[in-house]
Scaffold this motif. Sequence first.
Motif, PDB file in Angstrom:
ATOM      1  N   SER A  40       0.820  -1.193   0.000  1.00  0.00           N
ATOM      2  CA  SER A  40       0.000   0.000   0.000  1.00  0.00           C
ATOM      3  C   SER A  40       0.866   1.260   0.000  1.00  0.00           C
ATOM      4  CB  SER A  40      -0.924  -0.005   1.208  1.00  0.00           C
ATOM      5  OG  SER A  40      -0.157  -0.180   2.369  1.00  0.00           O
ATOM      6  N   SER A  41       2.120   1.098   0.450  1.00  0.00           N
ATOM      7  CA  SER A  41       2.980   2.262   0.490  1.00  0.00           C
ATOM      8  C   SER A  41       3.500   2.613  -0.904  1.00  0.00           C
ATOM      9  CB  SER A  41       4.159   2.011   1.431  1.00  0.00           C
ATOM     10  OG  SER A  41       4.931   0.956   0.917  1.00  0.00           O
ATOM     11  N   SER A  42       3.481   1.626  -1.821  1.00  0.00           N
ATOM     12  CA  SER A  42       3.969   1.937  -3.151  1.00  0.00           C
ATOM     13  C   SER A  42       2.896   2.727  -3.888  1.00  0.00           C
ATOM     14  CB  SER A  42       4.326   0.661  -3.909  1.00  0.00           C
ATOM     15  OG  SER A  42       3.196  -0.148  -4.001  1.00  0.00           O
ATOM     16  N   THR A  43       3.348   3.726  -4.606  1.00  0.00           N
ATOM     17  CA  THR A  43       2.387   4.648  -5.172  1.00  0.00           C
ATOM     18  C   THR A  43       2.360   4.580  -6.695  1.00  0.00           C
ATOM     19  OG1 THR A  43       4.109   6.295  -4.983  1.00  0.00           O
ATOM     20  CG2 THR A  43       2.402   6.313  -3.295  1.00  0.00           C
ATOM     21  N   ALA A  44       3.088   3.573  -7.241  1.00  0.00           N
ATOM     22  CA  ALA A  44       3.145   3.491  -8.695  1.00  0.00           C
ATOM     23  C   ALA A  44       1.744   3.395  -9.272  1.00  0.00           C
ATOM     24  CB  ALA A  44       3.953   2.272  -9.103  1.00  0.00           C
ATOM     25  N   GLY A  55       1.687 -16.926 -15.676  1.00  0.00           N
ATOM     26  CA  GLY A  55       3.134 -17.067 -15.639  1.00  0.00           C
ATOM     27  C   GLY A  55       3.498 -18.258 -14.783  1.00  0.00           C
ATOM     28  N   GLU A  56       4.722 -18.743 -14.973  1.00  0.00           N
ATOM     29  CA  GLU A  56       5.158 -19.888 -14.192  1.00  0.00           C
ATOM     30  C   GLU A  56       6.661 -19.844 -14.049  1.00  0.00           C
ATOM     31  OE1 GLU A  56       3.405 -23.555 -15.401  1.00  0.00           O
ATOM     32  OE2 GLU A  56       4.930 -24.773 -14.414  1.00  0.00           O
ATOM     33  N   GLY A  57       7.184 -20.398 -12.974  1.00  0.00           N
ATOM     34  CA  GLY A  57       8.634 -20.504 -12.851  1.00  0.00           C
ATOM     35  C   GLY A  57       9.159 -20.330 -11.441  1.00  0.00           C
ATOM     36  N   SER A  58      10.262 -19.602 -11.368  1.00  0.00           N
ATOM     37  CA  SER A  58      11.076 -19.481 -10.157  1.00  0.00           C
ATOM     38  C   SER A  58      10.284 -19.290  -8.870  1.00  0.00           C
ATOM     39  CB  SER A  58      12.009 -18.284 -10.336  1.00  0.00           C
ATOM     40  OG  SER A  58      12.461 -17.834  -9.082  1.00  0.00           O
ATOM     41  N   SER A  59      10.622 -20.070  -7.853  1.00  0.00           N
ATOM     42  CA  SER A  59       9.966 -19.873  -6.568  1.00  0.00           C
ATOM     43  C   SER A  59      10.668 -18.784  -5.774  1.00  0.00           C
ATOM     44  CB  SER A  59       9.936 -21.181  -5.784  1.00  0.00           C
ATOM     45  OG  SER A  59      11.228 -21.715  -5.691  1.00  0.00           O
ATOM     46  N   ALA A  60      11.906 -18.403  -6.199  1.00  0.00           N
ATOM     47  CA  ALA A  60      12.623 -17.361  -5.476  1.00  0.00           C
ATOM     48  C   ALA A  60      11.886 -16.034  -5.584  1.00  0.00           C
ATOM     49  CB  ALA A  60      14.041 -17.223  -6.018  1.00  0.00           C
ATOM     50  N   GLN A  61      11.148 -15.836  -6.673  1.00  0.00           N
ATOM     51  CA  GLN A  61      10.449 -14.557  -6.811  1.00  0.00           C
ATOM     52  C   GLN A  61       8.966 -14.652  -6.495  1.00  0.00           C
ATOM     53  OE1 GLN A  61       9.436 -13.563 -11.100  1.00  0.00           O
ATOM     54  NE2 GLN A  61      11.488 -14.377 -11.380  1.00  0.00           N
ATOM     55  N   LYS A  62       8.553 -15.786  -5.932  1.00  0.00           N
ATOM     56  CA  LYS A  62       7.126 -15.985  -5.681  1.00  0.00           C
ATOM     57  C   LYS A  62       6.546 -14.929  -4.738  1.00  0.00           C
ATOM     58  CE  LYS A  62       3.713 -19.273  -4.012  1.00  0.00           C
ATOM     59  NZ  LYS A  62       3.040 -18.342  -3.108  1.00  0.00           N
ATOM     60  N   ASN A  63       7.220 -14.682  -3.617  1.00  0.00           N
ATOM     61  CA  ASN A  63       6.679 -13.720  -2.658  1.00  0.00           C
ATOM     62  C   ASN A  63       6.573 -12.332  -3.263  1.00  0.00           C
ATOM     63  OD1 ASN A  63       6.510 -15.742  -0.816  1.00  0.00           O
ATOM     64  ND2 ASN A  63       8.405 -15.216   0.262  1.00  0.00           N
ATOM     65  N   ALA A  64       7.595 -11.950  -4.038  1.00  0.00           N
ATOM     66  CA  ALA A  64       7.560 -10.650  -4.688  1.00  0.00           C
ATOM     67  C   ALA A  64       6.405 -10.598  -5.669  1.00  0.00           C
ATOM     68  CB  ALA A  64       8.882 -10.392  -5.406  1.00  0.00           C
ATOM     69  N   MET A  65       6.276 -11.671  -6.452  1.00  0.00           N
ATOM     70  CA  MET A  65       5.224 -11.733  -7.451  1.00  0.00           C
ATOM     71  C   MET A  65       3.850 -11.652  -6.789  1.00  0.00           C
ATOM     72  SD  MET A  65       4.829 -11.937 -10.663  1.00  0.00           S
ATOM     73  CE  MET A  65       6.384 -12.450 -11.345  1.00  0.00           C
ATOM     74  N   ASP A  66       3.671 -12.378  -5.701  1.00  0.00           N
ATOM     75  CA  ASP A  66       2.389 -12.352  -4.994  1.00  0.00           C
ATOM     76  C   ASP A  66       2.066 -10.943  -4.525  1.00  0.00           C
ATOM     77  OD1 ASP A  66       1.962 -14.968  -5.380  1.00  0.00           O
ATOM     78  OD2 ASP A  66       2.405 -15.616  -3.333  1.00  0.00           O
ATOM     79  N   GLN A  67       3.055 -10.335  -3.899  1.00  0.00           N
ATOM     80  CA  GLN A  67       2.797  -9.007  -3.358  1.00  0.00           C
ATOM     81  C   GLN A  67       2.493  -8.013  -4.472  1.00  0.00           C
ATOM     82  OE1 GLN A  67       4.831  -7.352  -0.115  1.00  0.00           O
ATOM     83  NE2 GLN A  67       5.185  -5.389  -1.087  1.00  0.00           N
ATOM     84  N   VAL A  68       3.340  -8.030  -5.507  1.00  0.00           N
ATOM     85  CA  VAL A  68       3.180  -7.032  -6.560  1.00  0.00           C
ATOM     86  C   VAL A  68       1.893  -7.262  -7.333  1.00  0.00           C
ATOM     87  CG1 VAL A  68       4.135  -6.175  -8.715  1.00  0.00           C
ATOM     88  CG2 VAL A  68       5.618  -6.561  -6.762  1.00  0.00           C
ATOM     89  N   SER A  69       1.604  -8.514  -7.670  1.00  0.00           N
ATOM     90  CA  SER A  69       0.433  -8.735  -8.507  1.00  0.00           C
ATOM     91  C   SER A  69      -0.851  -8.653  -7.695  1.00  0.00           C
ATOM     92  CB  SER A  69       0.539 -10.074  -9.231  1.00  0.00           C
ATOM     93  OG  SER A  69       0.507 -11.125  -8.293  1.00  0.00           O
ATOM     94  N   THR A  71      -1.656  -7.799  -4.300  1.00  0.00           N
ATOM     95  CA  THR A  71      -2.038  -6.672  -3.452  1.00  0.00           C
ATOM     96  C   THR A  71      -1.750  -5.331  -4.119  1.00  0.00           C
ATOM     97  OG1 THR A  71       0.037  -7.033  -2.345  1.00  0.00           O
ATOM     98  CG2 THR A  71      -1.914  -7.757  -1.196  1.00  0.00           C
ATOM     99  N   GLY A  72      -0.789  -5.320  -5.047  1.00  0.00           N
ATOM    100  CA  GLY A  72      -0.442  -4.053  -5.663  1.00  0.00           C
ATOM    101  C   GLY A  72      -1.208  -3.798  -6.944  1.00  0.00           C
ATOM    102  N   TYR A  73      -0.853  -4.532  -7.965  1.00  0.00           N
ATOM    103  CA  TYR A  73      -1.393  -4.261  -9.294  1.00  0.00           C
ATOM    104  C   TYR A  73      -2.901  -4.484  -9.362  1.00  0.00           C
ATOM    105  CZ  TYR A  73      -1.842  -4.375 -14.360  1.00  0.00           C
ATOM    106  OH  TYR A  73      -2.225  -4.118 -15.640  1.00  0.00           O
ATOM    107  N   LEU A  74      -3.354  -5.609  -8.820  1.00  0.00           N
ATOM    108  CA  LEU A  74      -4.766  -5.939  -8.981  1.00  0.00           C
ATOM    109  C   LEU A  74      -5.669  -5.037  -8.153  1.00  0.00           C
ATOM    110  CD1 LEU A  74      -4.641  -9.798  -9.252  1.00  0.00           C
ATOM    111  CD2 LEU A  74      -4.717  -8.084 -11.048  1.00  0.00           C
ATOM    112  N   ALA A  75      -5.103  -4.399  -7.118  1.00  0.00           N
ATOM    113  CA  ALA A  75      -5.903  -3.452  -6.357  1.00  0.00           C
ATOM    114  C   ALA A  75      -6.255  -2.268  -7.246  1.00  0.00           C
ATOM    115  CB  ALA A  75      -5.134  -2.988  -5.126  1.00  0.00           C
ATOM    116  N   GLN A  76      -5.331  -1.935  -8.147  1.00  0.00           N
ATOM    117  CA  GLN A  76      -5.583  -0.816  -9.052  1.00  0.00           C
ATOM    118  C   GLN A  76      -6.336  -1.247 -10.291  1.00  0.00           C
ATOM    119  OE1 GLN A  76      -2.379   1.791  -9.950  1.00  0.00           O
ATOM    120  NE2 GLN A  76      -1.282   1.308  -8.079  1.00  0.00           N
TER     121      GLN A  76
END
Lengths: 370, 328
Positions: A40-44, A55-69, A71-76
Amino acid sequence: MTFWKTSRLLTIAAVGALALTGCGSDDNTSTAAPGGAAASSSTAAADCGTGTLNGEGSSAQKNAMDQVSQTGYLAQCPDATINYNATGSGAGRKQFTGGQVDWAGSDSALKPEEATAAATRCMGNPAWNLPMVAGPIAIAYKLDGVTDLTLNAEVAAKIFQGQITTWNDPAIAALNSGVTLPATPISVFFRTGTSGTTENFTKYLHATAPDAWTADGSGDWAGKGEGREGSAGVAQAVAGASGGITYVEWSFAQDNKLNVAKVDNGAGAVELTGESAGKTIATATQVGTGNDLALKIDYTTKEAGAYPIVLVTYEIVCSKGLDADKTKLLKSFLTYFSDPATQTGLQDIGYAPLPAEVSTKVKTAIAAIS
Amino acid sequence: MSSITGRSTVDQVPGPTGDVPRGRRRLGDTLFGGAANLSGVVVIAIVALTGVFLATRAVPSLLDDKVNFLTSTEWVPEPGNLRFGILQILWTTVSISVMAMIIAVPLGVLNALFLTQYAPRWLARPAASVIDLLAAIPSIVYGLWGIQVFAPHLTGLQKAVNDGLGWFPLFEGPISAGTIFIAGIVLAIMVLPIITALSREVFAQTPAANKEGALALGATKWEMIRTAVLPFGRAGVVSASMLGLGRALGETIAITIIVSSVAPGTDFFASWLQGGETFASKIANNAAEFNDPSSTGAYIAAGLVLFVLTFVVNAIARVIVNRRKAFA
């Protein structure tokens, strides 16, 4: 009987709840739970697309992907659906070149032989590797009475190789004057099976201390110690008893409240922060051409304040060839993802923001997708 | 009413012409008999095809294996330079299963005896369903519970065993974070409901006449159980144990979570206080990397051994059951 009935119902309910929680972790369409608030703090602001993107693949970026997609992107952009299935980098690249998913998340760039298949999948257009999520790898440890520890590549290699076996070894003491080290034996934990984290960590050890770590960097562990399943497994094992050490994505070290060793890159001890990891990524050289931004990390960097053990994960996308709606959605989503505001938000969940010079290039590349 | 042949005696009454009437087979009979036969054939076919599949995929890799498949502890299934052996994996698999059975079989049988012979009715039924519920818990929950909640409680015991009996290969140190010992106990809890439920069913079927006869001859309750209930239920208990053992041998996710794997290149060790990988966990840990047919073949060969192992164990159990019957 009522008592037994009630208690049986309760047991069933409890088991059911456990089973449901178990499923929850695989459900990528659900809202990401931990650290979600940070988004919520990101204002992009996003220029929304519509439709579904898989999309599919790396689990190293899963948490980032979850948060960005989620809670971030889909909220907008509530009209869009973005699914990401964290099955592993190799599987992601395979699904992408096979045309099963719209983009792949991967810990390593496409290999030359895969690039041909990817180009076929993109209707004859090249696929691009776009660095998007940078994750520092922490050397995490737990040792009673010691919260400040510095290691360098050579000592780390010897520890993980089983040549240094107690914490008060003179080699460790030499790097940590003023710290009282106990005589506790060192328990080394590594990742069972093939892992991108292992690969990047051993690449670092081999590049920086080739005499101490003679094996080439590889996804399969070549050192000593005990193998645990997954990043969560190694982190919990270290948290379990004093004397443990492992290499793990920063976020897992944070979640398990483990101490993170400073790394001496030759120009002094460097603490792991988003900024210090970003400095190393900024020194990476581009090995891809044009908008293909495959990077080569310089693990041996001696720049002051640069934390050298970092892992860059890519989004592998078609430069051209997806249908118009998907292209619009993909560009909109990736633009949002690479935005500095979004990237800064990732620091709270254990990732390093992309340095400005890299994110500018990524933005240019995304704009060129058609 | 049925005859010795099992055929209804009504069918054997001679018709007016003197021969046994064949009668029209009814539709229900045909359908049911057909369905039963078909499912029998299907099951056999599935097992046979599994064996054939495993064998055909495993053989090319086995032929390319540069080390002895049965006696090596190496596991480097690199295409072009296959070096894989199952000694350590076989030992770990057998150890964990044996340990689970050592705990679960006596506990399960005693439990079943308690539920059928000792417990009052009002307690027996709810207690039985609570035990059955253990079988409904997903194995990932057992795994996470085992390593995060249960394992810390065993630290002291494992250390004591290692201090006292460390000279014995089975209890050699250094003690791992996730040991065969912990996994064996957790697995015992997982197979307990299977053994208990089946044993309970067979014990409950003991003819009342046998039990009453024993008691009438002056047997105490324990003697009655020993002379009437246990011999009657023996075959059932063996079958129950075999089903439990099958689950123990094949358990995957709980084992991968609990037991530490060992670093490649480690020499063979027998200790139950260290880690290891079972056939199932080895395959699960590496399933993401099955890209090349020849290295995949190495894992399939491991799967084949597990398949054969299960067969052998079951065959031994059959022999035991049949021999007991002959002498009964």
